[in-house]
Design an enzyme around this catalytic site. Structure first.
Site, PDB file in Angstrom:
ATOM      1  N   HIS A 184     -38.667   3.246 -27.257  1.00 46.62           N
ATOM      2  CA  HIS A 184     -38.267   3.123 -28.664  1.00 46.62           C
ATOM      3  C   HIS A 184     -39.405   2.481 -29.453  1.00 46.62           C
ATOM      4  O   HIS A 184     -39.898   1.407 -29.109  1.00 46.62           O
ATOM      5  CB  HIS A 184     -36.974   2.325 -28.779  1.00 46.62           C
ATOM      6  CG  HIS A 184     -35.799   3.081 -28.221  1.00 46.62           C
ATOM      7  ND1 HIS A 184     -34.853   2.522 -27.419  1.00 46.62           N
ATOM      8  CD2 HIS A 184     -35.463   4.394 -28.363  1.00 46.62           C
ATOM      9  CE1 HIS A 184     -33.953   3.447 -27.081  1.00 46.62           C
ATOM     10  NE2 HIS A 184     -34.305   4.594 -27.644  1.00 46.62           N
ATOM     11  N   ARG A 186     -40.090   0.913 -32.228  1.00 48.85           N
ATOM     12  CA  ARG A 186     -40.185  -0.404 -32.864  1.00 48.85           C
ATOM     13  C   ARG A 186     -40.134  -1.555 -31.874  1.00 48.85           C
ATOM     14  O   ARG A 186     -40.344  -2.702 -32.267  1.00 48.85           O
ATOM     15  CB  ARG A 186     -39.049  -0.556 -33.862  1.00 48.85           C
ATOM     16  CG  ARG A 186     -37.665  -0.514 -33.230  1.00 48.85           C
ATOM     17  CD  ARG A 186     -36.607  -0.421 -34.317  1.00 48.85           C
ATOM     18  NE  ARG A 186     -35.273  -0.189 -33.767  1.00 48.85           N
ATOM     19  CZ  ARG A 186     -34.213   0.116 -34.531  1.00 48.85           C
ATOM     20  NH1 ARG A 186     -34.365   0.229 -35.832  1.00 48.85           N
ATOM     21  NH2 ARG A 186     -33.037   0.305 -33.982  1.00 48.85           N
ATOM     22  N   ARG A 241     -37.519   4.203 -34.682  1.00 50.85           N
ATOM     23  CA  ARG A 241     -37.066   4.124 -33.292  1.00 50.85           C
ATOM     24  C   ARG A 241     -37.395   5.376 -32.465  1.00 50.85           C
ATOM     25  O   ARG A 241     -37.743   5.296 -31.296  1.00 50.85           O
ATOM     26  CB  ARG A 241     -35.546   3.915 -33.311  1.00 50.85           C
ATOM     27  CG  ARG A 241     -34.824   4.124 -31.985  1.00 50.85           C
ATOM     28  CD  ARG A 241     -33.322   3.953 -32.213  1.00 50.85           C
ATOM     29  NE  ARG A 241     -32.516   4.391 -31.087  1.00 50.85           N
ATOM     30  CZ  ARG A 241     -32.066   3.595 -30.116  1.00 50.85           C
ATOM     31  NH1 ARG A 241     -32.386   2.327 -30.122  1.00 50.85           N
ATOM     32  NH2 ARG A 241     -31.305   4.069 -29.152  1.00 50.85           N
ATOM     33  N   ASN A 257     -34.386   8.267 -25.334  1.00 53.19           N
ATOM     34  CA  ASN A 257     -33.543   7.699 -24.280  1.00 53.19           C
ATOM     35  C   ASN A 257     -32.095   8.197 -24.351  1.00 53.19           C
ATOM     36  O   ASN A 257     -31.179   7.588 -23.804  1.00 53.19           O
ATOM     37  CB  ASN A 257     -33.578   6.172 -24.335  1.00 53.19           C
ATOM     38  CG  ASN A 257     -33.320   5.555 -22.975  1.00 53.19           C
ATOM     39  OD1 ASN A 257     -33.650   6.153 -21.942  1.00 53.19           O
ATOM     40  ND2 ASN A 257     -32.699   4.383 -22.964  1.00 53.19           N
ATOM     41  N   ARG A 258     -31.900   9.314 -25.040  1.00 56.45           N
ATOM     42  CA  ARG A 258     -30.637  10.061 -24.959  1.00 56.45           C
ATOM     43  C   ARG A 258     -30.918  11.519 -24.611  1.00 56.45           C
ATOM     44  O   ARG A 258     -30.041  12.352 -24.694  1.00 56.45           O
ATOM     45  CB  ARG A 258     -29.887  10.021 -26.315  1.00 56.45           C
ATOM     46  CG  ARG A 258     -29.528   8.658 -26.827  1.00 56.45           C
ATOM     47  CD  ARG A 258     -28.439   7.981 -25.998  1.00 56.45           C
ATOM     48  NE  ARG A 258     -28.049   6.708 -26.605  1.00 56.45           N
ATOM     49  CZ  ARG A 258     -28.720   5.571 -26.479  1.00 56.45           C
ATOM     50  NH1 ARG A 258     -29.813   5.533 -25.734  1.00 56.45           N
ATOM     51  NH2 ARG A 258     -28.303   4.466 -27.075  1.00 56.45           N
ATOM     52  N   SER A 311     -36.125  -3.532 -25.938  1.00 51.96           N
ATOM     53  CA  SER A 311     -35.605  -4.737 -26.565  1.00 51.96           C
ATOM     54  C   SER A 311     -34.555  -4.290 -27.581  1.00 51.96           C
ATOM     55  O   SER A 311     -34.611  -3.151 -28.036  1.00 51.96           O
ATOM     56  CB  SER A 311     -36.713  -5.539 -27.245  1.00 51.96           C
ATOM     57  OG  SER A 311     -37.074  -4.971 -28.492  1.00 51.96           O
ATOM     58  N   TYR A 312     -33.517  -5.111 -27.980  1.00 57.26           N
ATOM     59  CA  TYR A 312     -33.504  -6.439 -27.442  1.00 57.26           C
ATOM     60  C   TYR A 312     -32.139  -6.757 -26.850  1.00 57.26           C
ATOM     61  O   TYR A 312     -31.154  -6.067 -27.132  1.00 57.26           O
ATOM     62  CB  TYR A 312     -33.866  -7.461 -28.536  1.00 57.26           C
ATOM     63  CG  TYR A 312     -32.909  -7.526 -29.688  1.00 57.26           C
ATOM     64  CD1 TYR A 312     -33.145  -6.768 -30.840  1.00 57.26           C
ATOM     65  CD2 TYR A 312     -31.762  -8.332 -29.637  1.00 57.26           C
ATOM     66  CE1 TYR A 312     -32.267  -6.827 -31.913  1.00 57.26           C
ATOM     67  CE2 TYR A 312     -30.892  -8.379 -30.719  1.00 57.26           C
ATOM     68  CZ  TYR A 312     -31.149  -7.636 -31.846  1.00 57.26           C
ATOM     69  OH  TYR A 312     -30.282  -7.679 -32.905  1.00 57.26           O
ATOM     70  N   TYR A 362     -23.397  -0.816 -24.201  1.00 55.96           N
ATOM     71  CA  TYR A 362     -22.585   0.263 -24.752  1.00 55.96           C
ATOM     72  C   TYR A 362     -22.815   1.530 -23.941  1.00 55.96           C
ATOM     73  O   TYR A 362     -23.805   1.638 -23.218  1.00 55.96           O
ATOM     74  CB  TYR A 362     -22.878   0.529 -26.233  1.00 55.96           C
ATOM     75  CG  TYR A 362     -24.323   0.530 -26.634  1.00 55.96           C
ATOM     76  CD1 TYR A 362     -25.224   1.436 -26.111  1.00 55.96           C
ATOM     77  CD2 TYR A 362     -24.796  -0.384 -27.578  1.00 55.96           C
ATOM     78  CE1 TYR A 362     -26.544   1.438 -26.503  1.00 55.96           C
ATOM     79  CE2 TYR A 362     -26.134  -0.389 -27.970  1.00 55.96           C
ATOM     80  CZ  TYR A 362     -26.999   0.518 -27.435  1.00 55.96           C
ATOM     81  OH  TYR A 362     -28.312   0.533 -27.817  1.00 55.96           O
ATOM     82  N   GLU A 384     -33.669  -5.266 -21.237  1.00 56.83           N
ATOM     83  CA  GLU A 384     -33.738  -5.482 -22.691  1.00 56.83           C
ATOM     84  C   GLU A 384     -34.248  -6.898 -22.899  1.00 56.83           C
ATOM     85  O   GLU A 384     -33.553  -7.868 -22.617  1.00 56.83           O
ATOM     86  CB  GLU A 384     -32.346  -5.334 -23.321  1.00 56.83           C
ATOM     87  CG  GLU A 384     -31.702  -3.962 -23.157  1.00 56.83           C
ATOM     88  CD  GLU A 384     -32.049  -3.011 -24.297  1.00 56.83           C
ATOM     89  OE1 GLU A 384     -32.803  -3.396 -25.210  1.00 56.83           O
ATOM     90  OE2 GLU A 384     -31.555  -1.861 -24.255  1.00 56.83           O
TER      91      GLU A 384
HETATM   92 ZN   LIG Z   1     -34.840   0.599 -26.708  1.00 52.71          ZN
END
Ligand SMILES: [Zn+2]
Length: 424
Positions: A184, A186, A241, A257-258, A311-312, A362, A384
């Site tokens: 990601h 950022r 992101r 990451n999906r 993170s995070y 989640y 994370e």
């Molecule tokens: Zn991430």
């Protein structure tokens, strides 16, 4: 975790309307999420549909941080008050904070240039190009121990390179620990932690000999270089992101990451190309995710731990992320995670939370950790790292402490892995 927080977390929006001084006047609220009611969940979930005005930074068991557009702050506060929800303003003007950080980063770049000596300090954040140069220089300096390989290209044709670190004894077919960072864009602390890890393994062999005796480390420092470079352009783009490939006529980027082909596009991923958790037009639509997948498969038979740094949190998360079910080998996963948890707690007092992704944070189907675990890595974690600044933007002055703490945890987990999974 309530439905609302899932909805909020998934709907993290683009905030694309405001083009100039994008984050001017944005506030970040921290909301205690312990004593929630169904009515409150419902109200907030309605509010969260207004995606242009809200972004939820973190969820799970930690207090939620919600970034709110200036025009929506009065409504937001009324809603919180109406539900007797306790909140505080964590940041009063995100635009100001980011501007100040960029000014500081410019100064640090001039003060601490990379001199090409195979050493990157912890004084500042580095570009993708600098990190690639760093691993090339290390390979040149340690030709028997360090190997760099170009493993693919990003959408914008940046070279994606792995560095393989060995102890130089020349033995082949050792077990493998595979680490990546920078999924990601950022989450700058992630590549920073990877750089520190590389430095430790290469330049501090004395202390880490046991981690390299029967194991090689394969490391991809920045999975999403296009996004990472985009966030370094200015404070306007700092909170990006996703990847940078257009996902629709109006929107750019997929959540890498999906995008993995394991329960792809199920729960916790979005079908809206403008959303922060957009799963992509199909599994592996993103070249960057394909690169990681190819690496996972090429090391799956020897791979004992896959570790991806985000993170995070702070969280150490293990499968599954697509379902609240736990794997049969959850005890092994937990044991290794606990080693990292204990080591960090003892070193710095930072309290990580450990558990399965779905249960601690989640549900998030199509992520790389589930994919690696399913492909054969017996240990697979998303780490994370702790928040800094408003959450995703620790100041450069925090890097040193954060990456050293992270390394303590990773080294402890790796030691446990080395002990649990000896070379066959
Ligand atoms: Zn991430």
């Amino acid at each position: 975790m309530g439905v609302l927080w899932i909805v909020l977390a998934l709907s993290c929006l683009g905030l694309t309307e405001v083009q100039s001084n994008k984050y001017e006047g944005f506030k970040i609220y921290e909301v205690q999420t312990k004593a929630r009611t169904a009515a409150m969940d419902q109200a907030l979930s309605e509010l969260a549909k207004n995606e242009s005005y809200y972004e939820v930074f973190s969820s799970g068991s930690q207090p939620a941080r919600i970034m709110v557009h200036p025009e929506e702050q009065v409504n937001f506060v009324q809603l919180m008050d109406g539900h007797s929800l306790s909140y505080k303003v964590l940041n009063n003007n995100v635009g100001f904070t980011l501007r100040r950080q960029f000014a500081r980063n410019r100064i640090l770049r001039n003060r601490f240039p990379y001199t090409g000596n195979g050493r990157l300090g912890t004084e500042r954040f580095y570009s993708h190009g600098e990190i690639n140069q760093f691993i090339e220089d290390l390979a040149e300096e340690h030709p028997r121990r360090v190997f760099v390989k170009t493993v693919g290209k990003s959408y914008e044709r940046r070279l994606m390179k792995t560095v393989t670190i060995t102890n130089g004894d020349g033995r082949r077919n050792k077990n493998v620990i595979f680490v990546d960072g920078g999924f990601h864009a950022r989450e700058w602390i992630s590549p920073a932690a990877v750089v520190y890890l590389i430095d430790e393994l290469v330049n501090n062999l004395a202390d880490n000999a046991d981690l390299l005796m029967d194991y090689d480390w394969v490391i991809l420092p920045v999975v999403n270089p296009d996004g990472y470079e985009y966030t370094q352009l200015s404070e306007e783009t700092r909170m990006w992101r996703k990847t940078r490939k257009p996902s629709s006529p109006d929107c750019i980027g997929t959540d890498p990451n999906r995008n993995f082909d394991f329960h792809w596009n199920e729960e916790g991923a979005s079908e809206d190309p403008c959303d922060q958790t957009y799963a992509g037009s199909k599994a592996f639509s993103e070249p960057e995710a394909v690169v990681v997948s190819d690496l996972i498969h090429s090391y799956a038979d020897r791979g004992k731990m896959y570790l991806t740094l985000h993170s995070y949190g702070p969280y150490i998360l293990y499968p599954w992320g697509w379902s609240s079910d736990l794997p049969d080998t959850v005890d092994d996963l937990h044991e290794v995670a606990k080693a990292g948890f204990d080591a960090i707690l003892e070193a710095t007092g930072t309290l990580y939370e450990i558990g399965s992704s779905t249960n601690v944070l989640y549900v998030a189907a199509g992520a790389s950790d589930d994919y690696a675990f399913n492909a054969g890595f017996p240990i697979s974690f998303t780490m994370e790292l702790p928040p800094g600044g408003t959450g995703f933007d620790p100041p450069a002055s925090a890097i040193d402490q954060m990456v050293k703490e992270t390394w303590v945890g990773i080294a402890a987990m790796a030691r446990k892995v080395v002990q649990k999974y000896p070379l066959a």
